[in-house]
Scaffold this motif. Structure first.
Motif, mmCIF file in Angstrom:
data_model
loop_
_atom_site.group_PDB
_atom_site.id
_atom_site.type_symbol
_atom_site.label_atom_id
_atom_site.label_comp_id
_atom_site.label_asym_id
_atom_site.label_seq_id
_atom_site.Cartn_x
_atom_site.Cartn_y
_atom_site.Cartn_z
ATOM 1 N N PHE A 5 35.774 47.157 43.492
ATOM 2 C CA PHE A 5 35.471 45.296 43.125
ATOM 3 C C PHE A 5 36.381 44.629 42.365
ATOM 4 O O PHE A 5 37.861 43.760 43.064
ATOM 5 N N ALA A 6 37.138 45.887 41.576
ATOM 6 C CA ALA A 6 38.617 45.336 40.663
ATOM 7 C C ALA A 6 39.707 45.577 41.708
ATOM 8 O O ALA A 6 40.660 43.778 41.494
ATOM 9 N N VAL A 7 39.295 46.682 42.893
ATOM 10 C CA VAL A 7 40.497 45.994 43.239
ATOM 11 C C VAL A 7 41.317 45.058 44.861
ATOM 12 O O VAL A 7 41.872 44.276 44.847
ATOM 13 N N GLY A 8 39.454 44.865 44.659
ATOM 14 C CA GLY A 8 39.476 43.670 45.736
ATOM 15 C C GLY A 8 39.847 42.398 45.317
ATOM 16 O O GLY A 8 40.477 41.217 45.691
ATOM 17 N N VAL A 9 39.844 41.983 43.985
ATOM 18 C CA VAL A 9 39.197 40.592 43.164
ATOM 19 C C VAL A 9 41.053 40.756 42.572
ATOM 20 O O VAL A 9 41.374 39.111 41.886
ATOM 21 N N THR A 10 42.063 42.361 42.242
ATOM 22 C CA THR A 10 42.667 41.217 41.410
ATOM 23 C C THR A 10 44.075 40.476 41.813
ATOM 24 O O THR A 10 44.620 39.431 40.511
ATOM 25 N N PHE A 11 43.732 40.611 43.539
ATOM 26 C CA PHE A 11 45.191 39.430 44.133
ATOM 27 C C PHE A 11 44.439 38.534 44.373
ATOM 28 O O PHE A 11 45.490 37.275 44.670
ATOM 29 N N PHE A 12 43.726 38.142 44.673
ATOM 30 C CA PHE A 12 42.568 36.819 44.336
ATOM 31 C C PHE A 12 43.564 35.482 43.972
ATOM 32 O O PHE A 12 44.146 34.577 44.605
ATOM 33 N N TRP A 13 43.492 35.215 42.366
ATOM 34 C CA TRP A 13 43.316 33.873 42.314
ATOM 35 C C TRP A 13 45.253 33.703 42.360
ATOM 36 O O TRP A 13 45.700 32.353 43.281
ATOM 37 N N PRO A 14 45.772 34.882 41.652
ATOM 38 C CA PRO A 14 47.896 34.736 41.706
ATOM 39 C C PRO A 14 47.656 34.090 43.369
ATOM 40 O O PRO A 14 48.945 34.251 43.171
#
Length: 387
Positions: free
Chosen positions: A302-311
């Motif tokens: 899950f962390a790998v997935g959401v890492t780059f979403f926001w920035p």
């Protein structure tokens, strides 16, 4: 920008974002303090008390975005400092749903003003490396959640001190970023540098690509922050200390964003977003079927997935739609936080009347939609590049 200390401004910005992100972790820990086993609020009531952190953030960004161009980055930054200070004090004094609601509102406004001022400041200081530097700046969102999670665990679970002490720790980075910004010269926004008129900026907000990105921001932010903000309740039956899972998730995110430059170069923003949606979907489903040590494996995916979403969402707009200016970035961030304010009570209701697994399965619908959306974006950007 010869008279501007970019390095000091960037570091101060990171510390300001640290305050923002620590409030997310500390608020997650407060769920047990004010919940059924503490003050006695239901999980849905807590969801409503926490919502101003997100729609307050949204209001601050939507209002602060255009004001950044007219009032300047410096004044908006100091508004963030003042509202942060009020919010922290009010949180320490909170005793029920209403006082927690008001405290969370001031914190949310402070958090929104930080993003409204500092995202466009970084984009204007590093015009050649916007997505890369925005990712480095946003290292301190997950980084601060790690720090906040560990502070909550150490202060309350290890040292046995009161929750007010945990909240009071926020004054340390608050004072630091106030001191670092004091007396500094600030740059003007990129829109002002480019001489883009207000009319052109407003017109740019109606472009189909920008509208598409705003709609996707609703889903990316809710997938990430809706899940992590309710981590205590979602994983209380799976692991002994859910806050450590939160720290673990955000530790991975911080490392990923710190080294985002190479990934961006290989995948490009559209490819990164598709990659993120796939891993987020898989991670959420794994969280529904794991417990104990395996929960950390699911959390890592899950962390790998959401890492780059926001920035990357912000970087995409700054890079491909620069004429939308600070307001465009603020609308993006505001849309993201608004979506979380909608999701939190829904998740609370699901957990009150069903169970955490059902809440996680419902959340997994969001990245599933994003997979389809970002496949379309990836194809569109490929065609645009070759055209």
């Amino acid at each position: 920008m010869d008279n501007i200390n970019k390095n000091r401004l960037f570091i101060a910005s990171c510390v300001a974002l640290l305050v923002t992100s620590m409030t997310f972790a500390i608020r997650a820990r407060l769920e047990t303090v004010f919940g059924p086993e503490g003050v006695g609020l239901t999980l849905e009531q807590i969801g409503w008390a926490f919502t101003p952190a997100f729609w307050g953030f949204t209001i601050a960004m939507i209002v602060g975005g255009p004001l950044v161009d007219s009032l300047g980055i410096k004044k908006i930054t100091w508004i963030a400092f003042i509202t942060h200070a009020i919010g922290i004090v009010w949180t320490i004094l909170a005793k029920d749903q209403m006082s927690l609601f008001i405290a969370t509102l001031f914190v949310g406004i402070g958090n929104g003003m930080v993003e409204a001022a500092l995202n466009p400041m970084i984009a204007s200081m590093y015009t050649e490396n916007k997505t890369k530097m925005l990712n480095r700046f946003h290292v301190w969102f997950p980084g601060g959640i790690v720090i906040g999670s560990l502070v909550g665990w150490l202060v309350m679970d290890v040292m046995g001190l009161g929750w007010q002490v945990m909240v009071g720790v926020l004054f340390i980075p608050l004072v630091i970023y106030g001191f670092m910004f004091l007396g500094q010269n600030f740059p003007v926004t990129e829109r002002v540098q480019l001489g883009v008129s207000n009319n052109k900026m407003i017109a740019s907000l109606g472009k189909p690509l920008f509208i598409f990105m705003v709609l996707c921001m609703f889903l990316t932010a809710a997938s990430e922050l809706g899940t992590t903000q309710r981590i205590e309740s979602l994983l209380k039956e799976s692991v002994a200390v859910p806050l450590l899972v939160l720290a673990f998730i955000n530790g991975i995110m911080a490392l990923g964003r710190a080294f985002a430059g190479k990934v961006i170069h290989k995948l490009q923003p559209a490819g990164m977003l598709l990659f993120s949606a796939i891993f987020t979907f898989i991670g959420l489903w794994l969280l529904t079927i794991t417990s104990g040590g395996m929960t950390f494996v699911a959390a890592a995916v899950f962390a790998v997935g959401v890492t780059f979403f926001w920035p990357t969402m912000l970087g995409f707009v700054a890079e491909y739609l620069p004429e939308t200016g600070a307001l465009g970035l603020s609308i993006m961030g505001g849309a993201g936080m608004l979506s979380v304010s909608v999701v939190l009570p829904i998740m609370g209701n699901l957990m009150d009347n069903a169970n955490p697994i059902e809440a996680l399965r419902t959340m997994s619908i969001l990245p599933a939609i994003l997979i389809v959306a970002f496949i379309g974006l990836y194809v569109y950007m490929k065609k645009r590049k070759t055209a």
